[in-house]
Design a protein around this motif. Structure first.
Motif, PDB file in Angstrom:
ATOM      1  N   UNK A  82      -8.390  -9.858 -13.146  1.00 14.99           N
ATOM      2  CA  UNK A  82      -8.516  -9.648 -14.579  1.00 14.99           C
ATOM      3  C   UNK A  82      -7.422  -8.745 -15.116  1.00 14.99           C
ATOM      4  N   UNK A  86     -11.704  -5.030 -13.694  1.00 11.50           N
ATOM      5  CA  UNK A  86     -13.140  -5.237 -13.615  1.00 11.50           C
ATOM      6  C   UNK A  86     -13.619  -4.833 -12.236  1.00 11.50           C
ATOM      7  N   UNK A 134     -13.269   5.663  -9.108  1.00  9.34           N
ATOM      8  CA  UNK A 134     -12.449   6.876  -9.053  1.00  9.34           C
ATOM      9  C   UNK A 134     -10.968   6.579  -8.897  1.00  9.34           C
ATOM     10  N   UNK A 136      -7.142   5.203  -9.429  1.00 13.15           N
ATOM     11  CA  UNK A 136      -6.268   5.026 -10.582  1.00 13.15           C
ATOM     12  C   UNK A 136      -6.156   3.534 -10.883  1.00 13.15           C
ATOM     13  N   UNK A 137      -5.755   3.242 -12.117  1.00 15.64           N
ATOM     14  CA  UNK A 137      -5.802   1.850 -12.555  1.00 15.64           C
ATOM     15  C   UNK A 137      -4.967   0.949 -11.659  1.00 15.64           C
ATOM     16  N   UNK A 138      -3.805   1.422 -11.275  1.00 12.83           N
ATOM     17  CA  UNK A 138      -2.940   0.600 -10.431  1.00 12.83           C
ATOM     18  C   UNK A 138      -3.626   0.243  -9.127  1.00 12.83           C
ATOM     19  N   UNK A 160      -1.647 -10.051 -15.040  1.00 11.19           N
ATOM     20  CA  UNK A 160      -0.978  -8.750 -15.224  1.00 11.19           C
ATOM     21  C   UNK A 160      -1.350  -7.762 -14.141  1.00 11.19           C
ATOM     22  N   UNK A 163       0.995  -4.455 -14.097  1.00  5.83           N
ATOM     23  CA  UNK A 163       1.206  -3.564 -15.231  1.00  5.83           C
ATOM     24  C   UNK A 163       0.949  -2.133 -14.785  1.00  5.83           C
ATOM     25  N   UNK A 164       1.802  -1.234 -15.221  1.00  2.10           N
ATOM     26  CA  UNK A 164       1.580   0.156 -14.878  1.00  2.10           C
ATOM     27  C   UNK A 164       2.092   0.545 -13.514  1.00  2.10           C
ATOM     28  N   UNK A 165       2.880  -0.305 -12.887  1.00  2.63           N
ATOM     29  CA  UNK A 165       3.476   0.091 -11.603  1.00  2.63           C
ATOM     30  C   UNK A 165       4.942   0.460 -11.836  1.00  2.63           C
ATOM     31  N   UNK A 166       5.434   1.373 -11.025  1.00  2.00           N
ATOM     32  CA  UNK A 166       6.856   1.672 -11.129  1.00  2.00           C
ATOM     33  C   UNK A 166       7.639   0.574 -10.428  1.00  2.00           C
ATOM     34  N   UNK A 167       8.911   0.567 -10.673  1.00  2.00           N
ATOM     35  CA  UNK A 167       9.734  -0.525 -10.162  1.00  2.00           C
ATOM     36  C   UNK A 167       9.606  -0.662  -8.657  1.00  2.00           C
ATOM     37  N   UNK A 169       7.088   0.166  -6.764  1.00  5.67           N
ATOM     38  CA  UNK A 169       5.796  -0.420  -6.425  1.00  5.67           C
ATOM     39  C   UNK A 169       5.778  -1.902  -6.740  1.00  5.67           C
TER      40      UNK A 169
ATOM     41  N   UNK B  40       2.093   5.394  -9.868  1.00  4.31           N
ATOM     42  CA  UNK B  40       0.706   5.233 -10.229  1.00  4.31           C
ATOM     43  C   UNK B  40      -0.177   6.234  -9.509  1.00  4.31           C
ATOM     44  N   UNK B 167       2.419  -0.072 -21.573  1.00  2.18           N
ATOM     45  CA  UNK B 167       1.507  -0.793 -20.681  1.00  2.18           C
ATOM     46  C   UNK B 167       1.056  -2.105 -21.303  1.00  2.18           C
ATOM     47  N   UNK B 196       5.574   4.734 -17.023  1.00 11.56           N
ATOM     48  CA  UNK B 196       5.848   4.129 -15.721  1.00 11.56           C
ATOM     49  C   UNK B 196       7.241   3.514 -15.738  1.00 11.56           C
ATOM     50  N   UNK B 235      11.800   5.023  -7.708  1.00  7.38           N
ATOM     51  CA  UNK B 235      11.217   4.475  -8.941  1.00  7.38           C
ATOM     52  C   UNK B 235      11.979   3.317  -9.552  1.00  7.38           C
ATOM     53  N   UNK B 236      13.273   3.262  -9.314  1.00  2.00           N
ATOM     54  CA  UNK B 236      14.018   2.199  -9.980  1.00  2.00           C
ATOM     55  C   UNK B 236      14.176   0.991  -9.078  1.00  2.00           C
TER      56      UNK B 236
ATOM     57  N   UNK E 199     -20.615  -5.823 -12.694  1.00  2.00           N
ATOM     58  CA  UNK E 199     -19.816  -6.620 -13.608  1.00  2.00           C
ATOM     59  C   UNK E 199     -20.068  -8.091 -13.374  1.00  2.00           C
ATOM     60  N   UNK E 202     -16.788 -10.424 -13.046  1.00  2.00           N
ATOM     61  CA  UNK E 202     -16.143 -10.339 -11.747  1.00  2.00           C
ATOM     62  C   UNK E 202     -16.939 -11.117 -10.717  1.00  2.00           C
TER      63      UNK E 202
END
Lengths: 249, 238, 284, 502, 339
Positions: A82, A86, A134, A136-138, A160, A163-167, A169, B40, B167, B196, B235-236, E199, E202
């Motif tokens: 998702x 989720x 608990x 983190x989103x990633x 997606x 999303x929210x990952x560094x390059x 990762x 992250x 994001x 990020x 990071x890059x 959920x 899911x």
């Protein structure tokens, strides 16, 4: 493997998807890109049975799945993640993945073994006893991937997930996807991060305003003016073109 | 050298007794654009939340204009002049754009002042002007992000904290959001940015901090950071 | 006959609306089921009754006092109980308010004895208006007018004032609201108070035609729950419409089917409506 | 030191666990048990101004006093600093657990010559009003028996106690109007409190299982006013009931109607029944219907309603539409006033309205309803206006009124009768042996100045065959006797005076 | 590590059952019928709440409608004995089957509703059933069914003088229901229930038929609940709608579970161990005073516990475990820093 044929979805007067068709071949990675609100997630929902398309047909491995409920689609082997995570918040990481594993393994012990494997593949070993909420989103996104993997899917649809990952990762994840592809899993990926999609996709489908505007190899798509205008933006488009040229060399 | 606008001194934070931040210190000077970058789960958003008052540090002091704000609640901190645009937009989905903006200026009671600010902000984001009467959840992703920033601007903050703006935005929108940030900075607002997208954010920032597993591992001007090997590698993806 | 019954039903519905709108507010903003709502009503009625009995104040005046009393009661309930339970699962607030309802009911029993009491000789006592064939009892009529006015004022506050937006914002996203400088604690306090105020006003007016006793709140709160859910949580106009509908259905089914089935019809109506609209009439 | 509190509590837990199994009494005195109790007590006292306070019963006062004494201990306990929040939390839980596991010890009485009698009434819940009054009536009767009251013309009043100095001690219990609790409490009273007999239970639904318990124990169950006829048709041996049943009353109602038709030319034919849809109301209505059918009247409206109603519009509308000549009513307390007021609003009255022992005969009804209460009729076993018929009641009533501020009504007085009859039977049997007392109860006809007719005698099954009630009508706020004719004082007002002519 | 924990917990469970079997041999209990009564109620309410816990705790569908199934089971036994004059067992079986069918029939449409809407719908269902049973002539309506004097023994499942057989009856019920839930919790079905609770989308996405899972959980829950109802009526010799089929009865099951900890295995037992003695003993001590002192206290103590421990007793225990773990973790993290 997956055939999307003239799928349309309307919400009242709003047309979210208008006659979209494309195919996903077995063992390939297909990227699905487009601006926010272009109807990518809606299309995903139509494919997986969360929504019922207004018209059109979706078939998976020759079976018509247009009107099947989501769980039947999943049992056939087309599993999704998702966009908004989720994860099952109150359960541990291990239990989250175990739920996926139970789809193919009714036996608890065997399902546990499978779970351990999937957790290891997705680098979640250290966190196996943590509460999923608990994380983190990633990490939760990675957890979703692990759970989807545990169902032993034939087609994996990622919405997606980077999303929210560094390059760096992103690069890791890309390698992971590649290796999974080599194991025979087909991928359909929605992603905004071009660094992730461009190098691995065999084919990119571009949506805009609910209509398919392009379907081609990544190299060709970044050249497409309509795509640049609608989605990539001038600056970014150039950069992508440069990147792909470099890779071409 | 004058007192920095925001000074964070050796803070430790924890979620439900699980420590996340270990002895982080940094500072933001007036009219600067500072970026905090990191992987992250490194604790960037936690730091932001701590400054904004949604969390309280276990140890350490946060000073804003020399005043200790580490024990204040979020609504009190806003009154001091710090505005936080949270991760994931957090708009009031069922209210209209105008009402969302109005709430952004909730601490202000002078009607004229509110109208003035609204005009200013809408000037900055012309697209919102057209959609004043629209319900927030019907806006597109980019517009929602604009609205979130605009709402943060409505309290006329001295320090604007932006969390994960890019994001889930498409590349062309990321571009325009970054441009907007530069414009806001040019108006004289100090900005603290968490991102990020290391490359993009460091390109527009004056200075940057790199954070890793709850600790600051590198600091310096953005140019230095962009050129440093560690950052490049970590990071890059180069 | 039909019109007479329908009007009776609507008048009853207005009172339900007043009780339900307070509940709806609390529920919509804080996601807390206040089981003690009926007991707030009961205490409001007692305040009004005692003022009438000891000081000869008419319910038409003493509703102010009982409104204020229930406002404070709501505020206290939030401060002493609800605030602490919010950190747990949403069911724990339910359990706490259940305990509160039991406690309030029996404190009333203890202090006021189980006697049922009713005010006699009030201004409106037994007054009626005749419209052709139709009898309009004045106490009910005045109560319904009050109900309409109060519900409208609450609705206006929620929809059109900054405070109302702040309440809505808190309901949608608590921490984001806090970032806007809204003191969500205060908002919660206020909302609980307002919920109490609504039910207190209703309680203040009721003793002019309904006997007060410690158990009087039970059925009211049950119906208020159904009203709120039928209208859609947090929707004041929804609660109003649902309450009127319930009053109407109650009266008509009571007469045309059988009195014993009137609540069966009411609850059946609720089930029917949520089957068609799973989020209630005005639900999001 | 951090864990000091915790350790102490742990120690207490262990101690109390041992206590459960070996010695139970000192547990009750553990000072911190009082913490929640006293909090409530204080709350109770200061919550509402003393103006509204009703007379508190002596027992409660005593309890309050002991709470305050232990207040100091609690303060010391509270001041002890608990450094870990966790400890605080656990202490609260422990408090409640301790409270929970403390096992009933039962008050030990120093006197040796004591007969314990249990009372089992609904002291809380929807019929708490009636339960409280019944309990007070029993207390008044016991007061009469235990102490010398030569001025009271009731058997046993002149002497102190029974059986040469045995005193009756009451153990009160509350069944909240719920049958399962009634059964559990009856068992507890017999097995734990070792009561000799139980007086109860007001609700017929609760009397049924509770009396079964007594029957199995072979102990006597005295029932004052439960009105379900089925209770005495079960063939129980140790069960006695004083009051007339719904059946008796229903027959009487029909008699009145026939009499009215004959003597007054009232020409009433149709009946409507309005009753609360509970065990009591349903039963009364069933008996009413049966009696009406037997007497040849037609029941045109059968209107049950949910007790505790918020409004009775549709009920009264239904009655109004069917327009019966006579209405039988079985509505309790608040529902009764609501019913009368709704009828007034709807501007409708039947020609005659007959009520079972319900809200109608509540002594405060005239205060609550004023003139609106007038011209309703009903079966009445006792009302203060009957003084000339039952001269002995007044003195007992004084004791009773001191407790609850209202005169006897026909339900509560039956509970007093029950105690008196039981005491007389013990006295006469000269022993506490259950079978002897039971046989004595059956064998004799008892003098009972508190009963209408002055006599009590039992037929197999336990029903009081001398039970009777009169038909009264409220006129000018007083219960006027209108039937049977030989005891009547006033003419019945027929038909009821319409609302707009009052 | 997880496996060890599991074994430890199971061991605890076996020991618990063993202790419960032995309890009637403790002289103090054996002599005191009221203590026995309290123990029986604890076991009964623990079982009943555990049955509720399947759907309300594990599956997350907060139902206030379980007194309907409880009541149908009770009426099954009551009808067999009172109306047909036979042993209760066929009535119990038929009652439980009817309860299951009713559960499926009413929850199939209701599961479309989410959260509070579902809760209120179940409220409404209880009230509807209550009122229908009140006027249902065949079931004696509001009059209720009163047991005649029966022959004592397991055949009729009726005893008058002793309570020990009832105790063992309740214990059997307890062991069966807790055993079933233990089995479910450890297996695929239990995990699926939790997934649906957390959920639904899911769950569907990984191939769980959430509608079926919920229905199955509801059916199982209602089936078990009706047995508890049958036990209750056998114990009380009387059944009437307000006694078995009212909101108040439903609330008690929910309260017990919340107090112990929703969705945990030992939660219902802990909740019943606190709430039932609290209810019974407050009534014993202060009920006789009249004027509701016992219920004021009961309400006050419920509030007190909830205010102090909103997550229930299991929450407290978890907190304690976390407290210990945290200490351990702190040691680990310092070690890591040294390295």
């Amino acid at each position: 493997m997956l055939e999307v044929c003239e799928v349309s979805k309307k919400f009242g007067s709003l047309v979210a998807n208008n006659k979209i068709s494309f195919n996903v071949e077995e063992g390939s990675i297909v990227g699905l890109i487009g601006p926010n609100g272009a109807g990518k997630t809606t299309l995903f929902n139509c494919i997986t049975g969360m929504y019922r398309p207004t018209s059109g047909r979706v078939s998976f491995q020759g079976i018509d799945i247009t009107n099947l409920p989501p769980y039947k689609v999943a049992r056939l082997g087309a599993v999704r993640t998702f966009q908004i995570v989720h994860s099952l918040k109150e359960m541990s990481v291990f239990d989250n993945v175990l739920i996926g594993a139970y789809l193919r393994e009714k036996n608890t012990e065997k399902a546990r073994e499978l779970t351990e494997q999937c957790i290891e593949i997705c680098y979640l070993k250290k966190l196996r006893d943590n509460r999923a909420g608990d994380l983190a989103i990633g990490l939760q996104k990675r957890l979703e991937l692990a759970r989807a993997l545990a169902t032993n899917p034939k087609l994996l649809m990622l919405d997606e997930c980077m999303a929210g990952l560094t390059s760096t990762e992103v690069n890791e994840s890309v390698n992971l996807i590649k290796s999974l592809r080599d194991k025979g899993i087909t991928f359909l990926i929605v992603e905004h991060i071009m660094e992730a999609v461009m190098p691995i996709a065999d084919k990119v489908v571009v949506l805009n305003g609910g209509v398919k505007i392009a379907e081609d190899s990544p190299e060709a798509v970044v050249q497409d003016n309509r795509v640049i205008e609608a989605y990539l933006g001038q600056k970014y488009g150039k950069k992508c073109q440069l990147n792909s040229k470099e890779r071409g060399k | 050298m004058s007192e920095p606008l925001l000074k964070i001194d050796n803070i430790n934070c924890a979620y439900d007794d699980i420590p996340v931040i270990f002895g982080v210190s940094f500072e933001v000077k007036a009219k600067e654009l500072v970026a905090i970058v990191g992987a992250n789960g490194a604790g960037k958003s936690t730091i932001m939340k701590t400054i904004a008052g949604l969390l309280h540090p276990i140890e350490g002091v946060i000073r804003f204009k020399g005043e200790d704000i580490s024990r204040l609640r979020a609504n009190q901190i806003l009154r001091k002049g710090i505005s936080y645009v949270p991760e994931g937009r957090r708009l009031f989905a069922k209210l209209t754009v105008a009402e969302n903006l109005e709430l952004g200026a909730y601490i202000e009671h002078d009607r004229n002042e509110i109208e003035k600010r609204k005009k200013e902000v809408l000037n900055l984001f012309p697209i919102l002007e057209e959609r004043r009467r629209q319900i927030a959840e019907t806006l597109s992703g980019g517009e929602q992000q604009m609205l979130a920033i605009a709402r943060g601007m409505m309290s006329d903050p001295e320090l604007l904290m932006l969390d994960e703006l890019s994001l889930g935005l498409m590349p062309s929108l990321v571009e325009s959001v970054m441009e907007t940030i530069v414009r806001i900075k040019e108006r004289g607002t100090t900005i603290l940015l968490v991102e990020q997208k290391v490359q993009e954010s460091l390109e527009i920032a004056d200075r940057g901090y790199v954070i890793q597993t709850g600790k600051i591992v590198q600091a310096g001007s953005s140019r230095e950071l962009l050129n440093s090997d560690e950052v490049k590698k970590a990071y890059l993806g180069l | 006959m039909f019109f007479q019954i329908a009007i009776d039903g609507l008048l009853t519905g207005m009172v339900y609306a007043l009780v339900a709108s307070g509940l709806s507010l609390i529920w919509g903003v804080m996601d807390v089921l206040n089981f003690a709502h009926g007991e707030f009503l009961m205490l409001g009625m007692y305040v009004s009754y005692w003022l009438g009995f000891l000081m000869n104040l008419d319910p038409l005046i003493s509703w102010i006092a009982s409104g204020v009393f229930c406002f404070l009661l709501g505020v206290l309930t939030y401060k002493l109980i609800i605030q602490h339970t919010l950190s747990g699962p949403s069911l724990s607030a339910l359990l706490a308010t259940f305990g509160l309802s039991m406690m309030l009911k029996n404190i009333a029993l203890n202090r006021f004895s189980p006697n049922f009491r009713i005010l006699t000789g009030t201004l409106l006592d037994g007054k009626r208006i005749f419209l052709g064939n139709i009898v309009l009892p004045l106490p009910q009529l005045i109560t319904s007018i009050f109900a309409l006015v109060v519900v409208f004022i609450i609705y206006y506050i929620i929809k059109r004032t900054r405070l109302g937006w702040a309440i809505q914002a808190t309901a949608m996203d608590k921490s984001a609201a806090e970032l806007m400088g809204i003191n969500t604690e205060k908002i919660f306090l206020l909302v609980f108070g307002l919920g109490g105020l609504c039910v207190g006003i209703a309680g203040g007016l009721l003793p002019s035609y309904l006997a007060v006793h410690p158990e009087v709140g039970g059925l009211f709160s049950l119906i208020a729950f159904v009203c709120v859910a039928m209208g859609g949580f947090g929707s004041i106009p929804g609660a109003l419409l649902a309450a009127l509908l319930i009053g109407l259905v109650e009266a008509l089914s009571g007469f045309y089917i059988a009195p014993v089935f009137k609540y069966v019809a009411v609850f059946g109506l609720y089930l029917l409506i949520v089957m068609v609209r799973p989020k209630g009439l005005f639900g999001w | 030191m951090k864990y000091g509190c915790f350790v102490i509590l742990l120690f207490q837990i262990i101690k109390s666990c041992i206590n459960i199994f070996f010695s139970l009494k000192e547990l009750f005195y553990l000072s911190y048990l009082i913490l929640p109790i006293s909090t409530v007590t204080i709350l109770n006292y200061y919550l509402i101004s003393a103006n509204f306070k009703l007379k508190t019963e002596g027992g409660v006062r005593k309890y309050y006093k002991s709470f305050y004494l232990s207040l100091e201990n609690i303060l010391i306990f509270l001041r002890r600093k608990t450094e870990v929040n966790f400890c605080k939390k656990i202490s609260v839980i422990v408090l409640t657990v301790l409270l929970a596991v403390t096992v009933a010890s039962g008050a030990a009485f120093a006197q040796e010559k004591v007969i314990k009698i249990g009372t089992l009434f609904p002291l809380t819940g929807s019929v708490a009003l009636a339960g409280t009054r019944c309990k007070a009536a029993v207390e008044a009767a016991v007061e009469v028996i235990n102490n010398a009251h030569p001025e009271i013309q009731v058997p046993l009043a002149g002497q102190e106690g029974i059986l040469d100095g045995y005193k009756i001690v009451l153990v009160h219990a509350d069944h909240q109007g719920k049958a399962d609790i009634a059964k559990a409490e009856a068992e507890r009273l017999f097995n734990q409190e070792k009561v000799y007999s139980i007086i109860g239970c007001y609700n017929s639904a609760c009397t049924a299982p509770a009396s079964l318990v007594a029957e199995r124990e072979g102990k006597i169950f005295m029932c004052g006013c439960s009105s379900s006829a089925a209770l005495t048709e079960r063939g129980l041996e140790y069960f006695f009931r004083m009051a007339p049943t719904d059946q008796t009353e229903s027959l009487e109602f029909c008699e009145v109607m026939e009499w009215m038709n004959e003597a007054k030319g009232a020409n009433v034919q149709t009946i409507g029944i309005i009753y609360e849809n509970t065990e009591f109301g349903k039963h009364a209505a069933d008996e009413g219907k049966a009696a009406a059918a037997a007497a040849g009247f037609e029941v045109v409206a059968d209107v049950p309603f949910s007790p505790g109603a918020t409004n009775m519009n549709s009920e009264v509308q239904t009655l109004k539409a069917k327009n019966p000549d006579v209405v039988f009513g079985a509505c309790l307390g608040g529902d009764y006033t609501l019913w009368v007021r709704t009828m007034k609003q709807m501007d409708w009255l039947p020609k005659m309205c007959l009520n079972y022992c319900t809200g109608y005969q509540d002594p405060v009804i005239t205060q609550q309803l004023g003139d609106d209460a007038n011209y309703f009729m009903g079966g009445t076993g006792y009302a203060p206006e009957f003084a000339e018929l039952m001269p002995a009641v007044a003195a007992v009533e004084k004791i009773y009124e001191d407790m609850v501020d209202v005169p006897f009504d026909s339900d509560s007085i039956q509970e007093a009768v029950a105690v008196l009859i039981l005491a007389q039977a013990i006295e006469k049997a000269g022993t506490l042996d259950y079978d002897a007392v039971r046989d004595t109860l059956y064998a004799n006809e008892w003098d009972s100045p508190l009963s209408m007719g002055g006599k009590v005698a039992f037929v197999p099954g336990g029903q009081n065959s001398k039970a009777m009630s009169m038909i009264t009508q409220l006129q000018g706020g007083e219960y006027k006797r209108v039937y049977p004719v030989d005891l009547a004082t006033d003419e019945v007002v027929f038909p009821m005076i319409p609302w707009n002519e009052r | 590590m997880i496996k060890e924990d599991r074994k430890k917990q199971d061991l605890f469970w076996y020991v618990l059952v063993a202790i419960l079997i032995l309890i009637p041999f403790i002289p103090r209990v054996a002599a005191n019928s009221f203590t026995q009564h309290v123990f029986i109620l604890i076991l009964l309410y623990a079982s009943m709440s555990q049955a509720w816990n399947i759907i309300g705790g594990y599956c997350g569908q907060v139902s206030f409608g379980h007194s309907v199934f409880f009541g149908i089971g009770a009426y099954g036994a009551g009808m067999a004995i009172v109306k047909y004059g036979i042993v209760p067992w066929p009535g119990i079986v038929i009652g439980s089957l009817i309860a299951t069918v009713v559960a499926v029939a009413i929850s199939y449409p209701c599961f479309k509703l989410k959260g509070h809407y579902f809760a209120i719908a179940t409220f409404a269902i209880v009230e509807i059933f209550n009122r229908l049973f009140m006027v249902w002539y065949w079931l004696n309506g509001a009059l209720g069914l009163d047991y005649p004097m029966l022959k004592v023994g397991w055949k009729n499942f009726v005893w008058y003088k002793t309570k020990i057989p009832y105790y063992y009856g309740a214990l059997i019920l307890f062991v069966i229901i807790f055993g079933i839930v233990r089995f479910i919790e450890r297996n695929r079905f239990g995990y699926y229930l939790k997934a649906v609770r957390e959920d639904q989308e899911t769950a569907e996405a990984v191939g769980i038929n959430s509608a079926f899972i919920k229905l199955a959980a509801m059916a199982l829950s209602a089936f078990l609940a009706s047995f508890c109802g049958a036990f209750f009526v056998q114990y009380n010799f009387r059944v009437e709608p307000p006694m078995v089929m009212s909101l108040h009865v439903s609330m008690l099951f929910v309260l017990v579970t919340i107090l112990g900890g929703v969705g945990t295995f030992f939660g219902p037992l802990l909740g019943a161990m606190i709430l039932i003695p609290l209810q019974e003993y407050t009534r014993v001590y202060w009920g006789g005073l009249g004027s509701g002192v016992d219920l004021i206290l009961f309400g006050f103590l419920i509030i007190l516990i909830m205010v102090r421990q909103p997550k229930g007793i299991m929450g407290l225990i978890n907190e304690f475990q976390n407290y210990r773990n945290r200490k351990r973790r702190r040691i680990i993290s310092t070690e890591a820093e040294i390295n």
